[in-house]
Design an enzyme around this catalytic site. Structure first.
Site, short mmCIF file in Angstrom:
data_model
loop_
_atom_site.label_atom_id
_atom_site.label_comp_id
_atom_site.label_asym_id
_atom_site.label_seq_id
_atom_site.Cartn_x
_atom_site.Cartn_y
_atom_site.Cartn_z
N PRO A 10 -45.83 -0.20 -6.11
CA PRO A 10 -45.63 0.77 -5.03
C PRO A 10 -46.49 0.53 -3.80
CG PRO A 10 -46.74 1.79 -6.90
CD PRO A 10 -46.26 0.45 -7.36
N ASN A 11 -45.86 0.73 -2.66
CA ASN A 11 -46.48 0.67 -1.33
C ASN A 11 -46.81 -0.75 -0.86
OD1 ASN A 11 -46.49 3.57 -0.93
ND2 ASN A 11 -48.04 3.61 -2.54
N ARG A 18 -49.75 -1.26 6.33
CA ARG A 18 -50.47 -0.27 5.55
C ARG A 18 -51.97 -0.57 5.57
NH1 ARG A 18 -50.74 -0.63 -1.00
NH2 ARG A 18 -51.83 1.31 -1.29
N TYR A 23 -55.99 -4.11 3.61
CA TYR A 23 -54.97 -5.03 3.06
C TYR A 23 -54.56 -6.14 4.03
CZ TYR A 23 -54.62 -1.36 -0.46
OH TYR A 23 -54.91 -0.44 -1.44
N ASN A 72 -49.07 -7.33 -9.27
CA ASN A 72 -49.91 -6.34 -8.59
C ASN A 72 -49.17 -5.02 -8.72
OD1 ASN A 72 -51.41 -4.69 -6.98
ND2 ASN A 72 -51.50 -6.09 -5.22
N ALA A 75 -51.02 1.26 -7.45
CA ALA A 75 -51.70 2.40 -8.07
C ALA A 75 -51.27 2.61 -9.53
CB ALA A 75 -51.42 3.67 -7.26
N HIS A 78 -53.72 1.94 -12.39
CA HIS A 78 -54.74 2.90 -12.84
C HIS A 78 -54.15 4.04 -13.65
CE1 HIS A 78 -56.74 0.58 -9.81
NE2 HIS A 78 -55.99 1.08 -8.83
N ASP A 85 -47.67 -1.23 -21.95
CA ASP A 85 -46.87 -1.46 -23.16
C ASP A 85 -45.79 -2.53 -22.92
OD1 ASP A 85 -48.24 0.24 -24.80
OD2 ASP A 85 -46.79 1.88 -24.69
N GLU A 96 -53.02 -10.14 -13.68
CA GLU A 96 -53.16 -8.95 -12.83
C GLU A 96 -53.86 -9.36 -11.54
OE1 GLU A 96 -55.45 -5.82 -14.72
OE2 GLU A 96 -55.80 -4.80 -12.82
N HIS A 98 -55.18 -8.04 -7.52
CA HIS A 98 -55.38 -7.02 -6.49
C HIS A 98 -55.87 -7.69 -5.22
CE1 HIS A 98 -54.64 -3.87 -9.29
NE2 HIS A 98 -55.42 -4.49 -10.16
N ILE A 99 -55.36 -7.19 -4.12
CA ILE A 99 -55.73 -7.73 -2.80
C ILE A 99 -57.16 -7.32 -2.46
CG2 ILE A 99 -55.17 -7.59 -0.33
CD1 ILE A 99 -52.21 -6.99 -1.32
N SER A 100 -57.43 -6.04 -2.66
CA SER A 100 -58.77 -5.51 -2.35
C SER A 100 -59.65 -5.61 -3.60
CB SER A 100 -58.66 -4.06 -1.91
OG SER A 100 -58.14 -3.25 -2.96
N ARG A 105 -64.33 0.21 -4.28
CA ARG A 105 -63.60 1.37 -3.74
C ARG A 105 -63.81 2.60 -4.63
NH1 ARG A 105 -57.72 -0.49 -2.27
NH2 ARG A 105 -57.83 1.49 -1.13
N ARG A 109 -60.21 3.82 -8.98
CA ARG A 109 -59.60 2.47 -8.98
C ARG A 109 -60.33 1.50 -9.90
NH1 ARG A 109 -56.02 2.86 -4.55
NH2 ARG A 109 -56.83 4.30 -3.00
C1 DQA Z 1 -54.16 -2.62 -4.96
C2 DQA Z 1 -55.32 -1.70 -5.33
C3 DQA Z 1 -54.79 -0.38 -5.88
O1 DQA Z 1 -55.88 0.49 -6.21
C4 DQA Z 1 -53.93 0.30 -4.82
O2 DQA Z 1 -53.39 1.50 -5.36
C5 DQA Z 1 -52.88 -0.58 -4.28
C6 DQA Z 1 -53.20 -1.97 -3.98
C7 DQA Z 1 -54.65 -3.93 -4.30
O3 DQA Z 1 -53.90 -4.89 -4.28
O4 DQA Z 1 -55.79 -3.99 -3.80
O5 DQA Z 1 -51.75 -0.14 -4.01
O6 DQA Z 1 -53.46 -2.98 -6.13
#
Ligand code: DQA
Length: 140
Positions: A10-11, A18, A23, A72, A75, A78, A85, A96, A98-100, A105, A109
């Site tokens: 998502p997002n 964003r 990001y 990725n 959210a 978390h 599963d 897995e 993550h960009i950040s 943070r 997270r």
């Molecule tokens: C994220 C980190 C997550 O906490 C956040 O909800 C995202 C992006 C990242 O790539 O840093 O949507 O997965």
């Protein structure tokens, strides 16, 4: 030819627009085109969804044939026992990403339901996290 699937949650369709201070300014589509050019010998595919069930459907669809999955989950990382599963249920190795750096943070997270069921995690290198995950999957 290795088949590597990227799945964004998502997002992440809003990358480039964003929260650019977290990001960055680049859209994922632009980055994905660069990645495909850099790795012409890899069959790279990209899927994004804002819906938990669609992410699970995609994991199930390709999780018995792809050579690796770069996930990725945004959210859902978390919150989602269901995605964890699904990863447990498939055979392809999942990384897995993550960009950040989520550990710099908010504390909500800091926990991932996915890390323990993934082959490994790459966190905090901007969009290069995906490139590093791809390199890792090519070494397996
Ligand atoms: C994220 C980190 C997550 O906490 C956040 O909800 C995202 C992006 C990242 O790539 O840093 O949507 O997965």
């Amino acid at each position: 030819m290795k088949h590597i699937q990227i799945i964004n949650g998502p997002n992440l369709n809003l990358l480039g627009e964003r929260e650019p201070s977290i990001y960055g300014n680049k859209s994922f589509n632009g980055f994905f085109e660069e990645l495909k050019k850099q790795y012409p010998d890899v069959k790279l595919e990209y899927f994004q969804s804002n819906n938990e069930g669609e992410i699970i459907d995609k994991l199930q669809e390709i999780g018995f044939s792809a050579d690796g999955i770069i996930l990725n989950a945004g959210a859902y990382t978390h919150t989602s026992i269901a995605i964890a599963d699904a990863i447990r249920s498939i055979q392809s190795p999942v990384i897995e990403v993550h960009i950040s750096n989520v550990f710099q943070r908010e504390s909500f997270r800091h926990h991932s339901f996915l890390s323990e069921v993934c082959k490994g995690c790459i966190i905090g290198f901007g969009l290069n996290s995906y490139r590093l995950a791809l390199e890792a999957l090519l070494l397996i």
